[in-house]
Design an enzyme around this catalytic site. Structure first.
Site, mmCIF file in Angstrom:
data_model
loop_
_atom_site.group_PDB
_atom_site.id
_atom_site.type_symbol
_atom_site.label_atom_id
_atom_site.label_comp_id
_atom_site.label_asym_id
_atom_site.label_seq_id
_atom_site.Cartn_x
_atom_site.Cartn_y
_atom_site.Cartn_z
ATOM 1 C CB CYS A 72 -0.955 -0.003 1.191
ATOM 2 S SG CYS A 72 -0.226 -0.548 2.729
ATOM 3 C CG HIS A 123 -0.590 4.017 4.515
ATOM 4 N ND1 HIS A 123 -1.249 3.740 5.692
ATOM 5 C CD2 HIS A 123 -0.222 2.803 4.003
ATOM 6 C CE1 HIS A 123 -1.288 2.419 5.865
ATOM 7 N NE2 HIS A 123 -0.668 1.834 4.860
#
Length: 345
Positions: free
Chosen positions: A130, A242
């Site tokens: 990710c 994130h």
């Protein structure tokens, strides 16, 4: 005739997101099947305005299924992806099991969509980590224009990247702080509430963690093996999305304005960069969104041809589920696979 799609790991964070995104984007599927382990049999999951009951992976026949979106963890993928691929179903795998296999394309559609065509060797396509996915979306247009030599990245990764149990742990620990209950770390090596943990995944012999190694190795495979990259990956008490502070050294001279203009036009990128309080994106705002957001673009005078910037993206979407569905769309749009039902008819 539409496609038949199976989602393995349909009851997990990413599996549920895959089902939502398939429905949102109107993927041309005549049938979508939710699969999970035997302990989740019969669990209901949403798919658009429908409800699907999960079936057991071990008992499912993939011979009439076209695409399998796999998000059930590395051990399951290692065992099942080759078996599923052998039945003529293309596996788009979200685990780390196949990313560095030379016979498996590692794909971010905005960056290296042409690599998808290499799926035929094993019928498996890998989704990157990710934190890598959002990074390379932002790096690609800049690399094309100015040639990247070196990248230094520090990540601020949300707990959802470690699964639903990790999200529950942040919630329960945060509550425990306010009611002065004892705090017990389970999923993480230290308390995560109101804290930062500079370790994601296991440590390797050189002192880097596996997560940091993944970012280095995957960026080279997806973008360019000549790029030097070093990473420090940190878990932060944020539920979703994130963030990354990125410092880039280029071969050619580049200004912040030039970088900003290029990123504004780049696929998958959304620049929000005002030099004023709040003129940037935060993980809270990026959660639930598809874009890779870029802010704080500025020149770094400490190196030759340096740019620093801030990148934020929803790790469950672009970092996992959205990227997998986009890969499936490439397969369909480029006519790399045909629905088995159409062939049978």
């Amino acid at each position: 005739m539409g496609y038949k799609v199976a989602v393995v790991g349909a009851t997990g964070n990413v599996g549920r997101e895959m089902l939502d995104i398939l429905a949102e984007r109107g993927f041309p599927a005549d049938e979508v099947v939710a699969l999970a382990s035997s302990r989740s049999i019969g669990t209901e999951v949403s798919f658009g305005d429908k409800t699907l009951k999960t079936k057991v992976l071990e008992h499912y026949d993939f011979s009439d299924t076209d695409i399998c979106l796999m998000s059930a963890g590395g051990a399951v993928s290692k065992e099942w992806s080759p078996k599923i691929g052998a039945q003529g179903c293309v596996v788009i795998d979200n685990s780390s099991s196949w990313r560095m296999d030379p016979d498996v394309p590692l794909v971010v559609p905005e960056v290296n969509a042409d690599a998808v065509a290499g799926f035929t060797k094993k019928n498996i396509i890998a989704n990157p980590n990710c934190s890598t996915a959002q990074l390379v979306v932002a790096l690609k247009p800049l690399h094309d224009a100015f040639g990247i030599q070196r990248v230094v990245v520090s990540t601020y990764q949300s707990v959802s990247g470690a699964g639903k149990d990790a999200m529950d742990e942040l919630f329960s620990q945060t509550r425990a702080v306010f009611v002065t209950d004892p705090i017990e770390p389970k999923k993480f090596p230290k308390r995560i509430a109101f804290n930062l943990i500079p370790q994601i995944d296991v440590f390797m012999e050189d002192g880097f963690t596996k997560e940091e190694w993944k970012m280095m190795a995957e960026t080279k495979k997806i973008l360019d093996p000549k790029i030097k990259l070093t990473a420090t990956c940190v878990r932060v008490p944020v539920f979703i999305a994130h963030s990354e502070a990125v410092n880039i050294e280029f071969e050619k001279p580049v200004t912040a304005d030039e970088a900003r203009d290029i990123l504004r036009e780049a696929p998958g990128c959304l620049v929000i960069d005002k030099r004023e309080p709040g003129g940037y994106i935060t993980p809270y705002e990026a959660a639930g969104e598809d874009a890779t957001y870029i802010s704080r673009i500025r020149e770094d005078a400490t190196v030759e041809n340096g740019i620093a910037m801030w990148i934020v993206s929803d790790n469950l979407r672009k970092g996992a589920a959205l990227n997998a569905v986009q890969i499936a769309e490439v397969l369909v749009n480029r006519k790399l696979i045909q629905p088995k039902a159409a062939k049978a008819a």
